[in-house]
Structure formats: structure tokens, C-alpha cells
Scaffold this active site. Structure first.
Site, PDB file in Angstrom:
ATOM      1  N   GLU A  90     -26.008  -9.010 -13.609  1.00 19.27           N
ATOM      2  CA  GLU A  90     -27.175  -8.510 -14.015  1.00 19.27           C
ATOM      3  C   GLU A  90     -27.514  -7.149 -13.577  1.00 19.27           C
ATOM      4  O   GLU A  90     -26.901  -6.792 -12.553  1.00 19.27           O
ATOM      5  CB  GLU A  90     -28.263  -9.487 -13.450  1.00 19.27           C
ATOM      6  CG  GLU A  90     -28.330  -9.259 -11.793  1.00 19.27           C
ATOM      7  CD  GLU A  90     -29.186 -10.874 -11.179  1.00 19.27           C
ATOM      8  OE1 GLU A  90     -30.480 -10.932 -11.449  1.00 19.27           O
ATOM      9  OE2 GLU A  90     -28.500 -11.395 -10.397  1.00 19.27           O
TER      10      GLU A  90
ATOM     11  N   LYS B 140     -29.000  -4.149 -11.461  1.00 17.78           N
ATOM     12  CA  LYS B 140     -29.479  -3.727 -10.220  1.00 17.78           C
ATOM     13  C   LYS B 140     -31.022  -2.931 -10.416  1.00 17.78           C
ATOM     14  O   LYS B 140     -30.590  -1.865 -10.856  1.00 17.78           O
ATOM     15  CB  LYS B 140     -28.507  -2.980  -9.346  1.00 17.78           C
ATOM     16  CG  LYS B 140     -29.175  -2.893  -8.046  1.00 17.78           C
ATOM     17  CD  LYS B 140     -28.034  -2.561  -6.995  1.00 17.78           C
ATOM     18  CE  LYS B 140     -28.355  -2.488  -5.610  1.00 17.78           C
ATOM     19  NZ  LYS B 140     -29.694  -1.406  -5.291  1.00 17.78           N
TER      20      LYS B 140
ATOM     21  N   ASP C 267     -34.115  -0.966  -9.687  1.00 13.65           N
ATOM     22  CA  ASP C 267     -34.359   0.212  -8.873  1.00 13.65           C
ATOM     23  C   ASP C 267     -35.987  -0.105  -8.505  1.00 13.65           C
ATOM     24  O   ASP C 267     -36.912   0.612  -9.087  1.00 13.65           O
ATOM     25  CB  ASP C 267     -34.149   1.510  -9.530  1.00 13.65           C
ATOM     26  CG  ASP C 267     -33.762   2.567  -8.339  1.00 13.65           C
ATOM     27  OD1 ASP C 267     -33.817   2.135  -7.107  1.00 13.65           O
ATOM     28  OD2 ASP C 267     -33.610   3.726  -8.699  1.00 13.65           O
TER      29      ASP C 267
ATOM     30  N   TYR D  53     -38.913  -9.232 -11.285  1.00  5.51           N
ATOM     31  CA  TYR D  53     -37.862  -9.989 -11.879  1.00  5.51           C
ATOM     32  C   TYR D  53     -37.127 -10.799 -10.617  1.00  5.51           C
ATOM     33  O   TYR D  53     -36.704 -10.209  -9.560  1.00  5.51           O
ATOM     34  CB  TYR D  53     -36.531  -9.274 -12.331  1.00  5.51           C
ATOM     35  CG  TYR D  53     -36.912  -8.899 -13.907  1.00  5.51           C
ATOM     36  CD1 TYR D  53     -37.645  -9.684 -14.952  1.00  5.51           C
ATOM     37  CD2 TYR D  53     -36.444  -7.893 -14.320  1.00  5.51           C
ATOM     38  CE1 TYR D  53     -37.921  -9.380 -16.320  1.00  5.51           C
ATOM     39  CE2 TYR D  53     -36.314  -7.344 -15.869  1.00  5.51           C
ATOM     40  CZ  TYR D  53     -37.199  -8.176 -16.503  1.00  5.51           C
ATOM     41  OH  TYR D  53     -37.529  -7.756 -17.916  1.00  5.51           O
TER      42      TYR D  53
ATOM     43  N   LYS E 177     -22.291   0.446  -8.389  1.00  3.06           N
ATOM     44  CA  LYS E 177     -23.437   1.619  -8.738  1.00  3.06           C
ATOM     45  C   LYS E 177     -23.044   2.318  -9.852  1.00  3.06           C
ATOM     46  O   LYS E 177     -21.814   2.599  -9.978  1.00  3.06           O
ATOM     47  CB  LYS E 177     -23.457   2.382  -7.357  1.00  3.06           C
ATOM     48  CG  LYS E 177     -24.156   1.617  -6.443  1.00  3.06           C
ATOM     49  CD  LYS E 177     -25.447   1.077  -6.446  1.00  3.06           C
ATOM     50  CE  LYS E 177     -26.534   2.204  -6.229  1.00  3.06           C
ATOM     51  NZ  LYS E 177     -26.840   2.388  -4.834  1.00  3.06           N
TER      52      LYS E 177
ATOM     53  N   CYS F   9     -39.186  39.766 -26.441  1.00  2.00           N
ATOM     54  CA  CYS F   9     -37.924  38.704 -26.664  1.00  2.00           C
ATOM     55  C   CYS F   9     -36.607  38.999 -26.492  1.00  2.00           C
ATOM     56  O   CYS F   9     -36.365  40.096 -26.829  1.00  2.00           O
ATOM     57  CB  CYS F   9     -38.314  38.298 -28.140  1.00  2.00           C
ATOM     58  SG  CYS F   9     -36.842  37.320 -28.895  1.00  2.00           S
TER      59      CYS F   9
ATOM     60  N   CYS G 137     -34.816  39.875 -30.159  1.00  2.21           N
ATOM     61  CA  CYS G 137     -35.265  40.639 -30.928  1.00  2.21           C
ATOM     62  C   CYS G 137     -35.757  41.802 -30.214  1.00  2.21           C
ATOM     63  O   CYS G 137     -36.119  42.830 -30.986  1.00  2.21           O
ATOM     64  CB  CYS G 137     -35.736  40.232 -32.150  1.00  2.21           C
ATOM     65  SG  CYS G 137     -37.369  39.544 -31.981  1.00  2.21           S
TER      66      CYS G 137
ATOM     67  N   CYS H 174     -42.006  34.268 -29.180  1.00  3.38           N
ATOM     68  CA  CYS H 174     -41.674  35.574 -29.615  1.00  3.38           C
ATOM     69  C   CYS H 174     -42.498  35.795 -30.906  1.00  3.38           C
ATOM     70  O   CYS H 174     -42.664  34.903 -31.911  1.00  3.38           O
ATOM     71  CB  CYS H 174     -40.144  35.542 -29.947  1.00  3.38           C
ATOM     72  SG  CYS H 174     -39.454  36.549 -31.157  1.00  3.38           S
TER      73      CYS H 174
ATOM     74  N   CYS I  65     -36.876  37.717 -36.188  1.00  3.99           N
ATOM     75  CA  CYS I  65     -35.980  37.298 -35.097  1.00  3.99           C
ATOM     76  C   CYS I  65     -34.979  36.505 -35.635  1.00  3.99           C
ATOM     77  O   CYS I  65     -35.136  35.245 -35.896  1.00  3.99           O
ATOM     78  CB  CYS I  65     -37.061  36.606 -33.871  1.00  3.99           C
ATOM     79  SG  CYS I  65     -36.109  36.261 -32.487  1.00  3.99           S
TER      80      CYS I  65
HETATM   81  S1  IVH Z   1     -29.242  -9.624  -4.843  1.00  2.00           S
HETATM   82  C1  IVH Z   1     -28.036 -11.937  -1.541  1.00  2.00           C
HETATM   83  N1  IVH Z   1     -29.837  -8.883  -7.341  1.00  2.00           N
HETATM   84  O1  IVH Z   1     -30.788  -4.367  -4.173  1.00  2.00           O
HETATM   85  C2  IVH Z   1     -28.772 -11.100  -2.480  1.00  2.00           C
HETATM   86  N2  IVH Z   1     -30.250  -7.644  -5.555  1.00  2.00           N
HETATM   87  O2  IVH Z   1     -29.016  -3.023  -2.162  1.00  2.00           O
HETATM   88  C3  IVH Z   1     -29.303 -10.027  -2.315  1.00  2.00           C
HETATM   89  N3  IVH Z   1     -31.718  -5.485  -5.980  1.00  2.00           N
HETATM   90  O3  IVH Z   1     -32.359  -5.511  -1.460  1.00  2.00           O
HETATM   91  C4  IVH Z   1     -30.015  -9.254  -3.428  1.00  2.00           C
HETATM   92  N4  IVH Z   1     -31.676  -5.960  -8.183  1.00  2.00           N
HETATM   93  O4  IVH Z   1     -33.698  -5.281  -3.570  1.00  2.00           O
HETATM   94  C5  IVH Z   1     -29.779  -8.735  -5.852  1.00  2.00           C
HETATM   95  N5  IVH Z   1     -30.239  -8.294  -9.329  1.00  2.00           N
HETATM   96  C6  IVH Z   1     -30.336  -7.913  -8.094  1.00  2.00           C
HETATM   97  C7  IVH Z   1     -30.977  -6.901  -7.636  1.00  2.00           C
HETATM   98  C8  IVH Z   1     -30.803  -6.510  -6.186  1.00  2.00           C
HETATM   99  C9  IVH Z   1     -31.982  -4.912  -7.377  1.00  2.00           C
HETATM  100  C10 IVH Z   1     -31.882  -4.857  -4.676  1.00  2.00           C
HETATM  101  C11 IVH Z   1     -32.641  -6.070  -3.570  1.00  2.00           C
HETATM  102  C12 IVH Z   1     -31.819  -5.604  -2.762  1.00  2.00           C
HETATM  103  C13 IVH Z   1     -30.875  -4.294  -2.675  1.00  2.00           C
HETATM  104  C14 IVH Z   1     -29.726  -4.243  -2.124  1.00  2.00           C
END
Ligand code: IVH
Length: 676
Positions: free
Chosen positions: A114, A116, A118, A224, A315, A409, A412, A427, A433
Site C-alpha cells: 500500500e 506510504k 505522508d 486511512y 521509499k 527583453c 529583442c 516584452c 520579438c
Molecule cells: S505501518 C507496524 N503503513 O510511516 C506498522 N505506516 O515511517 C507501522 N505510514 O509511523 C506503520 N503510511 O505514520 C504503515 N501504509 C502505511 C503507512 C505508514 C504512512 C507512516 C506511519 C509510520 C511511519 C513510519
């Protein structure tokens, strides 16, 4: 209170919960927002009448009225874990290998993959289905009580759906701010002169850590869920994937990109797929998380320090990096916009090496207070042009000079103009130009302008790139030979184009004015100008005060028009067009006053060469005004050839045909001689 009201209140609450769930969790609402609002208002009015019916989980009870003075600490009953990171395929492979070795499994491991997100981690505790509290991750063992704020988020259920949830259920997930909401929030801050958030993550954190929940309620936060913490008095499924499906059924939002994947290769394909779609997602992500799907295997793997052995974050390349501004150049775009561009110390960001970044305009430079020599944060998201987010705070050790817009400019040499109330500097070279030529010529040839068949955008660019045309006037010099020599151009198309150019030579005045591409002069304004002034010369000579009297023309447009005709370059191009044979049709052939009927009335005249005291256009306007017809080429039907200096082939032809040739002073004399 009637029993029916109590029942109705219960019904409304269940209905509202269900529709919230469809909207926020399933992303599939089945009633319009207005209907939801109507149900909500009904519930509210019952609760106002009978306050004793209000419950803590009522959909009306999201925003409390009491700002906090400080956040309380909450000890997590089960610690909130973090994740280890990998940045490469090899490292991910090593992670997968470690798991197989530890579990002594040689078959492919099943993971759940899934995005990650931010944002920031949150733990929300439900007891008997009721939201009890929500806490931030903090240091993993103690977090801050942000219950009041979490309750304001519409995607967070105050009561779980159904009845098969465990008695105690702590769900863990990420609170984040979708990109669109972030953009709106910053736009508002900018308008109000307030400080903007650096990125959606900071905005989410800043919004959640508000002592006044009224503020949080107005921030576009989403959630989420991605795992569970404490589970008591009930059991959940035995795979990560099924657990998240259960959470979803309880009414909790789960990312719909989450999916089971079998083995390392499938993890990598998933990574590539999401990386490609990263910019299309409605929220910011910084990688992919893979978790072993089988909970029994998770338990066997256990933890190291604060991170589980059964999960890893893969990452994405960073989208923000630090670099230094080496210089600022100015680029002229196709519409004349002059854009400052920063030259940077090369930096690897968003997967490529970046050495330039747009600075947009001077307002932007001033707002961000960017100077040459500054350390800056560069952002490159996907295919978006890299930009400078901000100066690294505290990095400017010595005073640096302020960046100034150029006066002329760089392409030109024409003056650069900064229109009041507009951020962009331009310009003023217009058609002259080089940077603006292709665009000006495309406009000139377009359907609503001179409508030159067969002269599309691609061809114009090709002609400009090959140096065959510099101004619209050069179009009329193109020969069939020169055109057929072009790549992808057959002789037949070349002939057709030359013919189309020829037949475009008698435009209505309004079309011609429009074709000139004067800023903010669209077709309607062009028609109004033509109707008002009748001839090109009159339009050219109109001053600001006269122009603002014309229908639909305000001070800005009037300024653009005056300005356009003040530029020597533009007049030059117009003159070239007229000498190329463009015969602008006056709005209605002027009906001459009998008193002024001159020798030229009804006569056909051709003008060639350069006249001693006026332009050919001025001569033409004088002739038109007394009822003459001015055409572009000499034929047996021509009555006079008005010839100036350096008259060429037209003069030869006129002499051959026996056409009467006159000079400027004869013309002036004849203009004044009345016929009768
Ligand atoms: S799992 C044991 N799943 O990333 C489970 N974390 O760098 C631990 N995060 O503190 C987290 N998306 O805030 C998990 N799909 C995702 C995530 C996720 C973002 C964040 C979360 C965690 C941090 C770790």
C-alpha cells in the site's frame, strides 16, 4: 417527549452514519449532498428541541465548543511502531531474503502492499463501537490526546457500523491532507497575507495539533487506517488484508490502493506502478509499505527496537532537496511573458538531476525573498517543472543583492513592461520579438483571423525554426519551391498554401485587427474597433481617450491598443503586410461627399516603393477616403500606379501596360482637385 421523536432521531443518526460511510469510506455516495444536509438539519432541529436526546456519538457532535489550554498525554497501551526503510531494489531483496531465512520458507512470501502516506500517525480507540479517544504517535509509547480534533474529521466514525467489532479496538492509521485541500488552504493563507504551509504533511500536523477544534474542523483532513493496536473482547481475521477489509466494514476508511502481492517481483511491479501514478493520486505519498500478510507469520517474526521485522517502507526518490542559487536568467515565452529562471548547483531530486528552476515572476521572488547565493529547497514532483519551495531558514549568512527584473527583453531588446495589477512582466516587442514570432504567426493564420487554409501550428513552427519566416508579412514571400523543399510537404500542398495566402489578401478590417494579436483584443473588440473607425489608419491613430469611448473597451484594453501602435516594430510589420499586398477592406466603402469627389473617385490604384512624406498605408487611406480602390497588383484594370523610391517590378509592369504612373506630390495635388 413523544416516543416517535426518539425513534426518528435514532433513524436519522443511522441514516447519516450510513451516508457518511458511503461518501468517505466507499467513495460512492448514493444521495446528493443537499439531501445529506437536509437529514442533518432535521436531526439538529430535533436535538435542539429535546437536548436530552443528544448523545456523544451523534453526527451533530463533531465540534466541541471548548478550546484546550494544552494537550493531555496519553500512554499507548500497545506501542506505536515505526518502519525501517529501504531505498533500492537490492535492499528490498535483502529484506525479503531475511524473512524467508528467518521463517525457513523458500516459497514466495505474500505481502500486502500500500502507499506510504505522508501525514502523521494516529491511534483511535473504540470501546463498544464508540470513539473514546485518539492519540498521536508521540515517541511511540506516549502521545498527545487529540480526540477533540479527530472527532471533527468527517471520515472518522464516532460510532462503528454493524455489531461484530471487538469490544476494544484501537485502529492505527495516517492523518493526511489531500493535495487539493492543501492547495486551497495555502491559497487562502496567501490571500490573507498569512504564512503558508511548506507541504501537505506540515499542514496536516499543524491542523491536527490545534488547541481549538473549531480550527481543525475547517481543515481538509483525511484518514486511512493501516493496522490495529489493542484488540480485546473479540477477534479479527488472520491476515493483514482481511483485517483491513473488516475495518472498512466497521466504517473506517482504508486506502483503496492496498492489495495483496505474492513475492518480491510483484512488490517491485506494484512499486513501479504507483510511482508512475504518484502525481495522479489525490494525496502525497513518499513510498510503498509492504507487510507480511499472514498474522501468524508476523507474530513469528516479531520486532527489532521500534520497528516490526515483517514490514518495510520502500521509499521513492526524494522530491525535495537543498541546492544553491548560482544565478538568475530571464526567459521570454511565446506570449512575451518574461520569466525569471534560477540556475542551480546541480542536485538529484525526484529521480533526475536538476540545474534550473522556474521562479515564475517577480512577485514570487519577493514573496519568497529569494536571492542569488541563497541555499534553497528544490522540489520536483513527477513531470512538473522543478520549483523553489523556499530559502533554507537561517542559511543566509551575508547580505545578498535583491533580484531585479530586466529593463529590456534579452531576446529583442524591446522594453519590458510590467502591467499594473499583473504579476507577469512582458516584452513589448510583439511580432518583432523572435521568442514571440511563432505564436504571433499562428494567431495571424488562425481561422478567426486571416483564416489561411493549410497553415497549421506545426507548419508555422517548422517555418520559423528553419528561418523562412520572421513575421506574418514573410508568409507572402513564400514560394512553391521553398515550401516544397520542406520535410513532409508535397508540391500540391505547397501550391495550395500559396493560393490560400493569395486569397487571404482581402480581409475585413475587423479580421485584420484581430489577426495582429494586440493583447486582449479579441474578435468582438476587433469588430467594435472596425465599426467605430472604419479604416486601419483611423484605428492606428486613435488615442486613449477616444478608444475608451468605444463599446466594450476599458482603460486596460485601450492602453494595450495605443501601446501596440506606438511600437515601431509593429508598424513596420503592418507596413510590410500592406506592401505584401494585404488589402484591408474598409467597413463600408466610404460614400464620398460630392464636394470632395476627386480625380481618384472610383479609380483603381496600386501603391509601390517608399513615399517621401508618408507611409503607403497613409496614402492608401487618403485614397480610400475619396472613393478610390487600392489593390495590390498591377493589371490592365489599374488606373494609376503611385510609385515612390525603389519601386520595382510593379513599376516595370505598369510601364509595359501603359498604366499612368504618378508620384506622391501628384497624388496630393490630384486628391484636392475636384472632378466637377
Ligand atoms: S505501518 C507496524 N503503513 O510511516 C506498522 N505506516 O515511517 C507501522 N505510514 O509511523 C506503520 N503510511 O505514520 C504503515 N501504509 C502505511 C503507512 C505508514 C504512512 C507512516 C506511519 C509510520 C511511519 C513510519
Amino acid at each position: 417527549m413523544p416516543v416517535t421523536v426518539e425513534k426518528e432521531v435514532k433513524r436519522l443518526r443511522e441514516l447519516l452514519r450510513y451516508h457518511s460511510y458511503r461518501y468517505y469510506v466507499l467513495d460512492d455516495p448514493d444521495i446528493p449532498d443537499a439531501e445529506y444536509d437536509r437529514l442533518y438539519k432535521q436531526l439538529l432541529s430535533h436535538e435542539e428541541k429535546y437536548p436530552e436526546l443528544i448523545t456523544v456519538d451523534s453526527p451533530t457532535q463533531r465540534v466541541g465548543d471548548r478550546p484546550l489550554t494544552a494537550f493531555e498525554q496519553i500512554q499507548h497501551q500497545k506501542p506505536m511502531l515505526s518502519l525501517d526503510n529501504v531505498f533500492s531494489e537490492e535492499d528490498l531483496q535483502a529484506f525479503n531474503q531475511r524473512i524467508q531465512d528467518r521463517l525457513r520458507i523458500s516459497d514466495e512470501i505474500e505481502y500486502v502492499a500500500e502507499p506510504k502516506l505522508d501525514g502523521l500517525a494516529i491511534s483511535i480507540r473504540y470501546e463498544k463501537g464508540l470513539l473514546i479517544y485518539a492519540a498521536t504517535r508521540g515517541d511511540g509509547s506516549t502521545g498527545e490526546n487529540v480526540t477533540q480534533n479527530i472527532r471533527t474529521m468527517h471520515s472518522v466514525p464516532l460510532r462503528l457500523l454493524g455489531d461484530d467489532y471487538p469490544e476494544v479496538l484501537e485502529v492505527r492509521g495516517e492523518v493526511f491532507m489531500p493535495k487539493a485541500g492543501f492547495a486551497r488552504l495555502n491559497e487562502k493563507a496567501r490571500k490573507n497575507g498569512e504564512k503558508e504551509f511548506a507541504n501537505p504533511r506540515n499542514a496536516a500536523a499543524g491542523s491536527l495539533r490545534q488547541l481549538d477544534p473549531g480550527v481543525t474542523a475547517n481543515r481538509p483532513l483525511s484518514l486511512y487506517c493501516y493496522s490495529v493496536g489493542v484488540v480485546e473482547g473479540g477477534e479479527l481475521a488472520n491476515t493483514q488484508y482481511e483485517i483491513l477489509q473488516q475495518l472498512k466494514n466497521f466504517g473506517l476508511p482504508v486506502c483503496n490502493e492496498m492489495t495483496p502481492v505474492l513475492g518480491l517481483q510483484a512488490c517491485l511491479s506494484y512499486y513501479d506502478d504507483i510511482l508512475k501514478r504518484r502525481d495522479d493520486l489525490s494525496y502525497d505519498i513518499d513510498g510503498i509499505v509492504y507487510k507480511v500478510n499472514d498474522i501468524t507469520l508476523q507474530d513469528r517474526l516479531g520486532f527489532v527496537a521500534r520497528a516490526p521485522r515483517w514490514a518495510i517502507a520502500h521509499k521513492f526518490p526524494a522530491q525535495e532537496e537543498i541546492s544553491k542559487i548560482l544565478d538568475v536568467d530571464f526567459q521570454v515565452g511565446r506570449t512575451g511573458a518574461v520569466t525569471p529562471v534560477a540556475r542551480l548547483e546541480p542536485v538529484f531530486v525526484g529521480g533526475v538531476t536538476v540545474s534550473n528552476a522556474t521562479l515564475h515572476n517577480m512577485d514570487e521572488i519577493r514573496r519568497k525573498d529569494i536571492r542569488v547565493g541563497d541555499q534553497v529547497i528544490i522540489r520536483r514532483a513527477g513531470d512538473v517543472i522543478p520549483e523553489i519551495v523556499r530559502v533554507v531558514p537561517g542559511s543566509r549568512k551575508t547580505p545578498l543583492p535583491v533580484i531585479q527584473m530586466l529593463e529590456n527583453c534579452p531576446v529583442c531588446g524591446s522594453l519590458i513592461e510590467q502591467v499594473e495589477g499583473e504579476a507577469v512582466a512582458r516584452c513589448t516587442g510583439g511580432l518583432y520579438c523572435r521568442a514571440q514570432r511563432a505564436e504571433a504567426i499562428k494567431h495571424y493564420a488562425s481561422r478567426k483571423a486571416m483564416d489561411i487554409d493549410g497553415l497549421g501550428d506545426k507548419l508555422v513552427e517548422q517555418l520559423v525554426d528553419e528561418g523562412l519566416i520572421d513575421t506574418p508579412a514573410d508568409l507572402y514571400k513564400l514560394s512553391v519551391d521553398a515550401l516544397s523543399a520542406l520535410e513532409r510537404m508535397g508540391e500540391k500542398s505547397a501550391v495550395n498554401l500559396v493560393n490560400a495566402l493569395e486569397s487571404s489578401k482581402h480581409p475585413a478590417l475587423s479580421r485584420f485587427i484581430y489577426a495582429l494579436g494586440i493583447r486582449e483584443v479579441g474578435e468582438t473588440t476587433a469588430v467594435n474597433l472596425a465599426n467605430e473607425y472604419k479604416t486601419l489608419a483611423a484605428v492606428k491613430n486613435a488615442n486613449f481617450d477616444q478608444l475608451i469611448e468605444v463599446q466594450d473597451i476599458g482603460p486596460i484594453v485601450a492602453k494595450h491598443i495605443v501601446h501596440f501602435f506606438q511600437q515601431a516594430h509593429n508598424i513596420e510589420v503592418i507596413d510590410q503586410l500592406l506592401s505584401a499586398g494585404i488589402d484591408v477592406q474598409t467597413v463600408q466603402q466610404l460614400v464620398p461627399d460630392p464636394q470632395s469627389i476627386s480625380e481618384f473617385y472610383g479609380k483603381t490604384i496600386v501603391i509601390t516603393g517608399s513615399l517621401p512624406t508618408m507611409s503607403r498605408d497613409e496614402a492608401k487611406q487618403k485614397l480610400l477616403a475619396v472613393g478610390a480602390k487600392v489593390t495590390g497588383s498591377v493589371s490592365a484594370k489599374t488606373d494609376y500606379l503611385l510609385a515612390g523610391d525603389k519601386a520595382g517590378s510593379k513599376l516595370t509592369k505598369a510601364e509595359k501596360l501603359g498604366v499612368r504612373v504618378i508620384n506622391e506630390s501628384t497624388m496630393l495635388a490630384l486628391l484636392n482637385t475636384k472632378k466637377m
